[in-house]
Every structure is written in C-alpha cells, then in structure tokens.
Enzyme design. Structure first.
Site, PDB file in Angstrom:
ATOM      1  N   CYS A 161       0.798  -1.227   0.000  1.00 20.34           N
ATOM      2  CA  CYS A 161       0.000   0.000   0.000  1.00 20.34           C
ATOM      3  C   CYS A 161       0.835   1.284   0.000  1.00 20.34           C
ATOM      4  O   CYS A 161       0.270   2.369  -0.138  1.00 20.34           O
ATOM      5  CB  CYS A 161      -0.949  -0.001   1.200  1.00 20.34           C
ATOM      6  SG  CYS A 161      -1.968  -1.474   1.292  1.00 20.34           S
ATOM      7  N   HIS A 293      -3.385   8.643   5.264  1.00 19.76           N
ATOM      8  CA  HIS A 293      -3.586   7.321   4.658  1.00 19.76           C
ATOM      9  C   HIS A 293      -5.070   6.975   4.755  1.00 19.76           C
ATOM     10  O   HIS A 293      -5.673   6.555   3.781  1.00 19.76           O
ATOM     11  CB  HIS A 293      -2.719   6.288   5.370  1.00 19.76           C
ATOM     12  CG  HIS A 293      -2.701   4.947   4.714  1.00 19.76           C
ATOM     13  ND1 HIS A 293      -2.383   4.772   3.382  1.00 19.76           N
ATOM     14  CD2 HIS A 293      -2.968   3.698   5.194  1.00 19.76           C
ATOM     15  CE1 HIS A 293      -2.442   3.490   3.077  1.00 19.76           C
ATOM     16  NE2 HIS A 293      -2.803   2.807   4.156  1.00 19.76           N
ATOM     17  N   HIS A 329      -9.332   2.451  -1.599  1.00 26.49           N
ATOM     18  CA  HIS A 329      -7.913   2.189  -1.326  1.00 26.49           C
ATOM     19  C   HIS A 329      -7.315   1.527  -2.563  1.00 26.49           C
ATOM     20  O   HIS A 329      -7.591   0.376  -2.860  1.00 26.49           O
ATOM     21  CB  HIS A 329      -7.794   1.274  -0.108  1.00 26.49           C
ATOM     22  CG  HIS A 329      -6.384   1.116   0.378  1.00 26.49           C
ATOM     23  ND1 HIS A 329      -5.292   1.508  -0.347  1.00 26.49           N
ATOM     24  CD2 HIS A 329      -5.892   0.596   1.542  1.00 26.49           C
ATOM     25  CE1 HIS A 329      -4.188   1.242   0.330  1.00 26.49           C
ATOM     26  NE2 HIS A 329      -4.532   0.691   1.484  1.00 26.49           N
TER      27      HIS A 329
END
Length: 853
Positions: A161, A293, A329
């Site tokens: 990620c 994030h 995401h």
C-alpha cells in the site's frame, strides 16, 4: 565538500480511476464531490455486499497496436496510459530528453493477470504470449521504459500500500543525487481476485462506501493508476516547463511490529513524519494540511490519529482528510493518486474533504474536513501512507514553488563493513567462500516431479492448456518437450538448492510458523552481515535501514494462497495472504531483528539486489540513514516454473553442472539457484570510529537500461546500456579505466548475456580489455535470481582482502582471445574492482569498489 541539494518539481501528471480517465476530468470529479465506490461489478457474485472503486470505462490507447494490447495486462496498459498523459502534459516529447529519464513504478499485484486463468481452470483464456510478455513481476517496468523510450534506468517498488509513495521518494532521490534530470513515476494497480479475496477474508471491507475516521469502520478497495513527471528545477525552467508543485522531502520507516496490524503506539508513523520534516528543514507548525492514509479501518484510523497528535502540537488547527473516501484504497497506486488530488485542489486554495463522514469514532477527534471543501491557502502539505508489514512513507510538498532555501549536505563516504550469505555451497558465508576456494560445486540433480501425485497433477495441467491451445503442442524447444510430460518423473535438472538447513542452529530469534524458505534465507544472511559488522540493535533500530531486491519472491506462499482461492474465493486462507506479498520477506526480517529505519523492497527481477545496493548507497551517501543492509533472496521455483524454464531454448537448463561454462565457446548451460546475499553499508568515518574493519569502500555506481524488451536481438543497443552504466560508475568514483585492476561479470552463461558483457568491456576499456583480469563465479552457486550479482561481489570482497584472484570455474574453452579470463589462482593484490550485471528486463548496473587505505 558541501553540496546544495537539487530542487525537485512536478511538471506532469496522469490519472486513471473510477472517477475519470484523465487529469482534467479527475479534477472536475473531485470538486463535484463524486464518490466512485459502488457495488462491485466484478466481485459481488463471489462476495456478499462487495463494494469497490472500479475502473469500468472503456480505455483507449492511441497509437498502440491491437496485437500488442492483447499481449499486455492491465498493470502495463494502465501504466502506459497515465505515463503517456504525464509526459504529454510535461511536454517531454524529445527522444534525447526521454533517454536521460529514469522510471520508477509502484505496484503490489504485478505479473498476476496472465496466470490467473490457470488457477481458475479457465484454460481457454490462458495466453502463452501474455505470460511470456507480462507474466513476471518486473515486466511492467521493462515494457513501459521500452514503449516510452526511457533509458535512465528503472526500478519497480513492491511495498504493497506504500508502493507508489515509495516510488515517488526513490525518484526524488535520483534527481537530488544528480543521476537523472527527470523521472517518470507511476503507480498502477488493477483489482484482481487474489487481492480482493485477501482483504475480504481479513474482514477489513465495509459493506458501504468507506467513511475514514467516522461511522462504521472498514475499507473500500479500489483500483487505478497515476503518474508524475518529477524534474530538477533548473532543468524544468530551462525548457520552459509548467510547474505544478514542488516536492521537498521524503522518508520511510519500519514498524518492526506485525505482518498486518499497525503498531498501536504508532512509533514508526511518528518516526517517518519526524524524519521527513527534518529532511525538508521544516518545523511542524509549517504544515498546513495532511493528506492522511485514512483507510477507514478502526486500527489504522486510531493509530494514524495518535501519530499525528504526537508529531504536531498544533494538530487541532491542521486540516486532515482522506481521499480514499472518493476512490477507495488503490493499494500500490494509492499514494500517487492521492498526491495528485492534492496538486489539483490545493492550488485553488481548496482543501479536499473526507467524503461520507459520519459520527467521529472514539479517539478520532481531529479536523478531518468532513464532506465539503474548505478554503485555505496551504503553503506546505504532508502526504502519508502505511502498508502491511509496518512500512511507512511520508512526503512533504508544496502546491507551488516553495519559498525556502535549498538544503545542503556533506556527502558521506560509503563503506561495506559486513556481509552474509546462504547458498547451495553452505549456510554461512565463511563456508561458502571456503568451498569456492576449494573449487567445490554445490547443488544436486533433482527430479522435475518428485512424486507420482505431483506428476499426475502437473501432467493434467499442461494437457488442459494444450487441449485449449493445440498450437502449443508444437513446442519442442529446450532439453525437454511436451511429448515428455507423461514421463516427467524420469526427468531431472541440476538445482543449486539449500539443503540440510536447520535455522535454529544459526538464528537466535526464529518463528517457523511465519517463516517461508525465502524469508529464512534472507534472515540468515542478514544476521551474518550484522554480526560481521559488529551491529546489535538495542532500542536503536531506527538507525538501521533495509533495502531488499526480489525476483519471484515468496512463491511457495503465493502458490498456497492462490490454490486456497478455488473453487470458493470466500474461503481464502487469511494466514497466507500477507505472506504472499513481495515485501513479506522484508517484513519478516525487520520484525525478527527490530530494524526500523528506511525500509523498501524492489522487485526488478534478476539482479534486483543491485538496485537495492545503489539505493542503499545513496541513503548513506546523502546522510539520510547512517547504516543500511541491502541484498536479496530467492527460493527455488515451483515445479511448473522449473518445467517452463527447462523448455526454454534461451535458458538451456541443464542437468549437469559441468555444462555451466560461463564465457565458453560452446556448451554453456544454465543452472537455477536459491539462497540469499546481504551487505552492510555504513558511513565510512562512523565505521572507522567504531573500530570496525572495513571490507571495501563503494566509490560509485551507474545504472541505465535499454529499450529492447520487445526485440532482444538488438544486441548493440543492449550493450550500450551496460556501457553507459559502467561510464557513470567510473565518473562518479573519479576513477579512470587505467586504475581498474579487476572486473567481475555476472553473465548467467547464456549467449546474449556473455556477448553484452564482453563487448561492453571492449568499448569502455578498449586495448586494456586484454590486460584486466575478468572473473565470474555464478557457476558455483547458480542463478540465485535476485542476488547472484551480490554473491559474486562477496567473492570479490574476500579476494580483495586476501590479495588473490580465483579462477572462473568449469569453463574449458573461452569464447574470446582478447579478454583476460582468469583460469588459475593468481596471487595479485586488487585495490580497485568493477562489478557489473544486468536484469532480464534490460536494466544494467555497475559498481566500483575500492580497498580501504
């Protein structure tokens, strides 16, 4: 000598997401507060109430041949689309300028699409051409550099990620250190079933669009791609480029805590923000906005909020938001897409909101800009991303040219003070070197199919493929053919396997429940390097960084995880999912040893550890990290891949080690290997002050690539890539060709590799190529894909200490008479050595080593 750091500006952008297929429409969608998270079109028949942010629009690729489009996967096609858009917006159309540009790509699921039909048992969908073109993790970087004409060297970052944020940071450092005037950075992440199933099985998904920091916790997964052109400021001004912002600093860190969960104390997240602020020479109060994030999961949102509170005393006056409420995401592409969203909104004096915001959750009590833009003039902003394994990234930037003086630094000398390895020749470097000096061969002859059950299953798999694609039945290349499938249990190849290893004999901390073979090898080599460097971590893990280069990664775990998806993806094994990621090896090692400094994983294929060495060198040289461990690791391939290699005419996999004759006139065979190799880098003066013996000084390095991925017959252009890398390394080291006393090549024995290395030596060293000893020791341990170049370097470092040069093994008749191949032991001191190598994707590396004085 003090140097001024080069300023890095943004001159181009490209974007693809559920909201838009270009930058202009993406900006419109952001200001229109559109949420791209909807019931999944592709996965809801597998998973109840599955939501996703999916790219459903038809994508056009002008100027790309339809046949080529059919060969490429979405990872490459999407990267090509956004990369082309960014270069067009930056008005970089000149071929000469593109040849100087480097490329970094961040991705989590590369090399997946081509092989999924086999696991899904939809054999008619399998394409051998697609598997050959983009079936490896590294392939996207070779594809994009070739199609866009970029020759400044490439790397692919695989930190899940944080991959694209990490890729931005590496590109930023490449410009700051003067390696490239401009870099193209890409994050690309199509959504494949293994990724969706993994997050779903972890119960991390929300049944409705995610609402970071508020309401019901849970993430919404997404897909897409983004790209940036980063450019040195004066270079951009000189060509009249439009500047969209300035990147001021970058940092990474590691939690060394858990495979998936963030550190509840948020120490790694705090550290990475503090380091980025220090690198930017900015006080915390200068930050006006943080793009978080913000995944929406309870643990991430709570820990991220805690970290920001610890860093910023004025945190309640800082605007914070998560762009993931817009586009989900995006995993490997998350950071770069979110950064682009900042560059499109902040110059308009508007801070993007956190959409879908509801009642704040406990301990989430900051200003998350709920649901609507707020007006503010932000001078400096921070972009944070976090990943599985505790990999943390932070970028500090300005939406305009920053009004701060350029920072300065004192370049550090970089010493190699420790090394470690495990291979078929031994479990410790001292044993490996002893066996090489004795001329011993490692490995053994191994049956391709070790039992009847495996043979039967494999035979069925290949026959299913051939039944769906009859044209493949004509394949007869290599030592074996499809006609041999029925008797595969009788076939064997020579593999350099690590055998009889009991990790507990060497490792004081070892969790075999979480260890794969590849992570075990990496940890074993790493602890050796730390021991030889006299380094023990005592609550100071942040001073030690780690950069690993991977080729095929934890493939045994990947195979187990993929097999668990079928026939019911809803029953995927959650224990295998995080361990199947490329950065799982780095995670395992950092947790075991408490390494918390700069942390990244490169997955550029063969010799990826050379890329890790180059980046580790820059971290120490620029005083960003006082100590860094670099290297790579591999475990032997699964039986399907071994068989495919055995059938490949180019590789000529052999069952007799005597056939592996590097630089031979004929009869050269290819040997596969497994193991690991690590180097410990440290600031030269600090190491001297610690009283640690120095193995060598890394004086300089070079990196370049060809653009010949689709036509490997262009040997002249490929050779020129290695020539460029060698000349860069010599120039940076301030070394002339007359001063080089040894060259170590890393050809794997195939004809092309050999021709390129020898011709590059001739072009650079001209008449001296007859006088400089040339060695290569790959035949001793096989092609341990990620790190056979580093394994060769370990032998060179040992020879520099001993004052002797060992011969090239097994080769009986060499292919050239104008090169000084070493055929017997020479008692000859070596003060300056050059080590060269290449990746199968066309990346070339060169390193100059100096004996400490």
């Amino acid at each position: 000598m003090t140097r001024i750091r080069k300023r890095v500006v943004i001159t181009g952008m490209g974007q693809l997401s559920s909201l838009a297929t270009n930058i202009t429409d993406f900006k419109t969608a952001l200001f229109a507060l559109r949420c791209g998270i909807k019931p999944s079109e592709r996965f809801r028949h597998h998973f109840a109430e599955a939501n996703a942010s999916e790219v459903l629009a038809e994508i056009e690729y002008p100027g790309v041949d339809a046949g080529l489009i059919a060969q490429l996967d979405k990872v490459a096609l999407w990267a090509l689309k956004v990369g082309d858009e960014a270069l067009s917006l930056a008005a970089i159309n000149d071929a000469g300028l593109r040849e100087k540009m480097g490329l970094t790509i961040g991705v989590s699921s590369a090399g997946t699409e081509a092989w999924l039909p086999l696991f899904e048992q939809q054999f008619a969908r399998f394409s051998l051409k697609k598997a050959q073109t983009c079936g490896s993790f590294f392939s996207v970087s070779a594809i994009i550099s070739s199609l866009l004409g970029l020759k400044g060297g490439f790397e692919i970052v695989a930190t899940a990620c944080t991959a694209s944020t990490n890729a931005m940071g590496i590109a930023y450092d490449q410009i700051q250190n003067g390696k490239n005037p401009a870099m193209l950075v890409i994050g690309t992440e199509p959504l494949y079933l293994p990724t969706f199933a993994g997050f779903y099985a972890l119960k991390a998904m929300k049944r409705s669009p995610s609402s970071p920091f508020s309401g019901e916790p849970g993430m919404s997964i997404g897909e897409g791609a983004g790209s940036l052109v980063l450019e040195e400021y004066q270079h951009a001004v000189a060509r009249g480029a439009t500047i969209y912002g300035e990147m001021l600093a970058y940092a990474t860190s590691g939690d060394a805590h858990h495979e998936t969960a963030p550190d509840p104390r948020a120490e790694g997240a705090v550290q990475v923000m503090v380091n980025a602020l220090a690198n930017a020479r900015l006080q915390p109060e200068k930050i006006g906005y943080i793009n978080a994030h913000g995944t929406g999961t309870e643990a991430n949102d709570r820990c991220e909020t805690l970290a920001m509170k610890k860093v910023f005393s004025h945190i309640h006056s800082i605007a914070i938001s998560s762009t993931k409420a817009y586009i989900g995401h995006n995993i490997g592409a998350a950071g770069i897409l979110e950064f682009i969203a900042c560059l499109l909104t902040l110059p308009e004096k508007q801070i993007p909101p956190t959409l879908n915001f509801d009642t704040p959750r406990p301990n989430c009590d900051l200003n998350y800009v709920p649901n609507h833009f707020i007006h503010a003039d932000v001078q400096f902003f921070m972009k944070n991303n976090y990943a599985f394994g505790g990999n943390n990234c932070c970028i500090i930037a300005s939406p305009q040219l920053a009004q701060i003086p350029a920072s300065r630094y004192q370049p550090k000398r970089v010493a190699i003070v420790g090394m470690g390895a495990v291979s078929s020749l031994g479990h410790e470097l001292s044993v490996i070197l002893q066996n090489i000096r004795a001329g011993k061969c490692g490995g053994s002859r191994v049956p391709l199919m070790q039992n009847a059950q495996i043979c039967e299953g494999f035979t069925a798999l290949v026959n299913n493929i051939v039944n769906a694609h009859p044209e493949l039945a004509q394949l007869t290349t290599g030592p074996f053919s499809l006609d041999d499938i029925g008797s595969m249990s009788d076939k064997s190849v020579w593999l350099h396997q690590v055998s009889d290893l009991n990790p507990r004999d060497y490792l004081r901390r070892f969790d075999d429940r979480k260890a794969s073979n590849v992570s075990t090898y990496a940890l074993l080599a790493l602890t050796q390097a730390m021991k030889s460097a006299g380094r023990k971590i005592k609550r100071d893990g942040e001073k030690l960084g780690m950069v690993l280069g991977m080729s095929k990664g934890p493939q045994t775990t990947v195979e187990r995880y993929l097999n668990s998806l079928f026939p019911d993806p809803g029953k995927a094994r959650t224990s295998e999912f995080p361990g199947s990621l490329m950065n799982a090896v780095s995670t395992f090692c950092s947790i075991a040893e408490g390494i918390k400094g700069y942390n990244t994983t490169l997955a550029t294929g063969t010799n990826a550890a050379f890329g890790a060495l180059g980046y580790g060198y820059e971290l120490v040289r620029q005083a960003l990290q006082p100590q860094v461990i670099v290297g790579g690791a591999d475990e032997n391939l699964n039986k399907f891949v071994v068989y495919m290699q055995a059938m490949n005419q180019q590789w000529r996999l052999t069952d007799d080690p005597a056939d592996c004759q590097i630089y031979a006139q004929q009869g050269s065979g290819y040997l596969m290997g497994e193991g690991a190799a690590m180097l410990f880098l440290e600031d030269y003066d600090t190491a001297r002050a610690r009283g640690i013996p120095l193995l060598a000084e890394l004086l300089g390095y070079g990196k370049a690539n060809d653009c010949c991925y689709f036509d490997r017959s262009r040997l002249d252009e490929r050779t020129q890539g290695l020539v460029s890398a060698i000349r860069q390394a010599l120039d940076e080291a301030a070394i002339t060709t007359a001063q080089v006393e040894l060259i170590c090549g890393t050809s794997d024995g195939t004809d092309d590799d050999t021709q390129i290395e020898l011709e590059a030596i001739r072009r650079v060293f001209t008449a001296r190529s007859r006088d400089i000893p040339l060695v290569n020791y790959t035949a001793y341990f096989g092609v341990v894909e990620s790190c056979y170049g580093i394994l060769n370097m370990l032998v060179v470092l040992d020879m520099m200490q001993r004052g002797e040069i060992l011969p090239i093994p097994w080769t009986r008749q060499f292919c050239a008479d104008d090169i000084d191949f070493v055929t017997e032991v020479r008692q000859q001191p070596v003060s300056i050595a050059l080590v060269i190598g290449a990746s199968e994707g066309g990346n070339y590396y060169a390193f100059v080593l100096g004996k400490p004085v």
